[in-house]
Design a protein around this motif. Structure first.
Motif, short mmCIF file in Angstrom:
data_model
loop_
_atom_site.label_atom_id
_atom_site.label_comp_id
_atom_site.label_asym_id
_atom_site.label_seq_id
_atom_site.Cartn_x
_atom_site.Cartn_y
_atom_site.Cartn_z
N ARG A 235 -10.01 81.81 -1.05
CA ARG A 235 -8.78 81.19 -1.07
C ARG A 235 -7.99 81.11 0.22
NH1 ARG A 235 -6.03 82.96 -5.38
NH2 ARG A 235 -7.87 83.82 -6.48
N THR A 236 -8.66 81.54 1.28
CA THR A 236 -8.06 81.56 2.68
C THR A 236 -8.60 80.75 3.48
OG1 THR A 236 -7.68 83.77 2.32
CG2 THR A 236 -7.38 82.92 4.52
N ASP A 237 -7.69 79.53 4.25
CA ASP A 237 -8.21 78.74 5.29
C ASP A 237 -8.42 79.47 6.44
OD1 ASP A 237 -8.26 76.40 3.72
OD2 ASP A 237 -6.11 76.18 4.10
N PRO A 238 -9.52 79.28 7.56
CA PRO A 238 -10.50 78.32 7.34
C PRO A 238 -11.80 78.57 6.78
CG PRO A 238 -10.66 79.18 9.43
CD PRO A 238 -9.56 80.00 8.71
N TYR A 239 -11.65 80.03 6.21
CA TYR A 239 -13.08 80.34 5.85
C TYR A 239 -13.44 79.48 4.49
CZ TYR A 239 -11.28 84.31 8.64
OH TYR A 239 -10.91 84.92 9.45
N ARG A 240 -12.54 79.17 3.37
CA ARG A 240 -13.09 78.76 2.32
C ARG A 240 -13.53 77.25 2.50
NH1 ARG A 240 -7.86 76.18 -0.90
NH2 ARG A 240 -6.66 75.12 0.71
N GLY A 241 -13.56 76.59 3.60
CA GLY A 241 -14.02 75.36 3.91
C GLY A 241 -15.35 75.33 4.10
N ALA A 243 -17.55 77.77 2.83
CA ALA A 243 -18.15 78.30 1.63
C ALA A 243 -19.28 77.58 1.20
CB ALA A 243 -17.31 78.67 0.31
N ALA A 244 -20.30 78.25 0.87
CA ALA A 244 -21.53 77.40 0.12
C ALA A 244 -21.10 76.58 -1.03
CB ALA A 244 -22.67 78.54 -0.27
N LEU A 245 -20.47 77.04 -1.77
CA LEU A 245 -20.04 76.18 -3.01
C LEU A 245 -18.61 75.98 -3.01
CD1 LEU A 245 -22.00 78.43 -5.70
CD2 LEU A 245 -22.51 76.37 -4.62
N LEU A 246 -18.04 74.83 -3.65
CA LEU A 246 -16.64 74.51 -4.01
C LEU A 246 -16.43 74.80 -5.52
CD1 LEU A 246 -15.91 71.78 -1.49
CD2 LEU A 246 -15.42 73.91 -1.03
N HIS A 247 -15.25 75.40 -5.99
CA HIS A 247 -14.75 75.36 -6.98
C HIS A 247 -13.58 74.62 -7.15
CE1 HIS A 247 -13.15 77.78 -10.82
NE2 HIS A 247 -13.46 76.59 -11.25
N LEU A 248 -13.51 73.37 -8.03
CA LEU A 248 -12.48 72.75 -7.78
C LEU A 248 -11.78 72.62 -9.42
CD1 LEU A 248 -14.72 71.24 -5.79
CD2 LEU A 248 -12.99 69.34 -5.70
N CYS A 249 -10.52 72.50 -9.18
CA CYS A 249 -9.67 72.59 -10.54
C CYS A 249 -8.89 71.31 -10.74
CB CYS A 249 -9.15 73.82 -10.90
SG CYS A 249 -10.14 75.43 -10.88
N GLY A 250 -8.90 70.42 -11.54
CA GLY A 250 -8.37 69.30 -11.93
C GLY A 250 -7.52 69.32 -13.13
N VAL A 251 -6.38 68.69 -13.21
CA VAL A 251 -5.69 68.71 -14.46
C VAL A 251 -5.16 67.49 -14.90
CG1 VAL A 251 -3.21 69.47 -15.48
CG2 VAL A 251 -4.48 70.74 -13.79
N ARG A 252 -5.79 67.15 -16.25
CA ARG A 252 -5.50 65.86 -16.86
C ARG A 252 -3.95 65.64 -17.06
NH1 ARG A 252 -8.96 61.47 -17.89
NH2 ARG A 252 -8.00 60.32 -19.59
#
Length: 253
Positions: A235-241, A243-252
Motif C-alpha cells: 500500500r506504499t509507493d513506489p513499492y506497490r508499483g 509488486a508481482a501482482l496487483l489487487h484492484l478494487c472497483g465500485v459499481r
C-alpha cells in the motif's frame, strides 16, 4: 494463517484477504450478509474465508480438479458454512449464462485474467453481475513489473525482453499475459465500476525459492513479520508499483 503452504501463496492469500476485508468493511454496514461471486475460485481459499465470515458465496470454476479440491475443503467445514456456499462448474467468460445481472454485492476474479487473451469482455461481464454500489475485486499479474523476477534472478536477457512485453512464462511453464494498471483503470471506468483502490501483492517474496519458500518451516513470528512487510509495501509507493501482482478494487456506480 492456517494451512500455510508455500510462502508465495501464503503471502498472496493473506494479503488479498486483508485487503478485501478492508474494502468490504469500508463499503458495507457491519454485520450485513453479502452475496459474493468468486469467479475462477480455484480451491476456494477466499470463498471459504468469506463464507466463514457469514456471507453467502457462489464459486464458479471451470477446472474439474479445482472443483474437487474445493468440494473436499468445503466438506470439512461445519454445516452452517456448507449451507452458505454454492459451487458451480462454468467458465468465467459466461457469467451471464449462470447468473442474473446485479445479483451480487461482491465479485471476485483472482488469478484468472492472465489466462484470457482479451480481458475487457470478461471484466465487463463481471461488472454486470454487480448490484449498484457493489465491489469488484481483481487480482492480476503486473505487466509493469515483469522484468523484476528475471532481473532479480540473474536472467539478464529475460529481464531486458520483459520491458517490451505483456506476456510471460508462469512457474507452471504456461505462456500467459499480464495487465497494466492504467489499462485496467480505463476498463473499469468504461464498465461504470471505476477503480476505488489498488494494492501491490508480493513485492519482496516473489522470487523466494527452495526451503525458504516453505511457509510451514518458518516460526510464526517470522511469518507474521514477512506478511506485515508485504502488507506495508503493498500500500506504499513506489513499492506497490513493482509488486508481482496487483489487487484492484472497483465500485459499481
Amino acid at each position: 494463517m492456517k494451512g500455510v503452504g508455500t510462502l508465495r501463496d501464503t503471502v498472496r492469500q493473506e494479503l488479498v484477504a486483508r485487503q478485501l476485508e478492508e474494502q468490504i468493511s469500508a463499503r458495507f454496514p457491519v454485520g450485513r450478509r453479502l452475496a459474493v461471486l468468486d469467479v475462477g475460485m480455484g480451491q476456494g481459499t477466499q470463498a471459504l474465508r468469506l463464507a466463514r465470515a457469514g456471507h453467502k458465496v457462489t464459486g464458479l470454476e471451470s477446472d474439474p480438479d479445482m472443483l474437487v479440491a474445493a468440494r473436499e475443503a468445503l466438506a470439512g467445514e461445519p454445516e452452517g458454512i456448507r449451507e452458505r456456499m454454492c459451487l458451480v462448474e462454468g467458465d468465467g467468460l459466461e457469467t451471464g449464462v449462470h447468473f442474473l445481472p446485479g445479483s451480487f454485492d461482491v465479485v471476485l476474479c483472482h488469478g484468472v485474467l492472465m489466462y484470457v487473451e482479451e480481458p475487457d469482455a470478461m471484466v465487463a461481464g463481471l461488472g454486470r453481475m454487480l448490484a449498484p454500489g457493489g465491489l469488484l475485486s481483481l487480482l492480476v499479474r503486473n505487466a509493469d513489473a515483469l522484468a523484476m523476477r528475471p532481473g532479480l534472478s540473474g536472467d539478464w536477457a529475460g529481464a531486458l525482453a520483459a520491458f517490451d512485453s505483456d506476456a510471460y512464462t508462469s512457474r507452471l511453464g504456461l505462456r500467459v499475459r499480464a495487465d497494466r494498471l492504467d489499462a485496467l483503470r480505463s476498463t473499469l471506468a468504461g464498465i461504470a465500476a471505476p477503480l476505488h483502490a489498488w494494492y501491490g501483492v508480493r513485492v519482496f517474496t516473489d522470487t523466494v525459492e527452495g526451503e525458504a519458500n516453505d511457509a510451514s518451516r518458518l516460526p510464526a513470528e517470522e511469518l507474521e513479520r514477512i506478511v506485515a512487510l508485504e502488507e506495508r509495501a503493498g500500500r506504499t509507493d513506489p513499492y506497490r508499483g513493482v509488486a508481482a501482482l496487483l489487487h484492484l478494487c472497483g465500485v459499481r456506480g
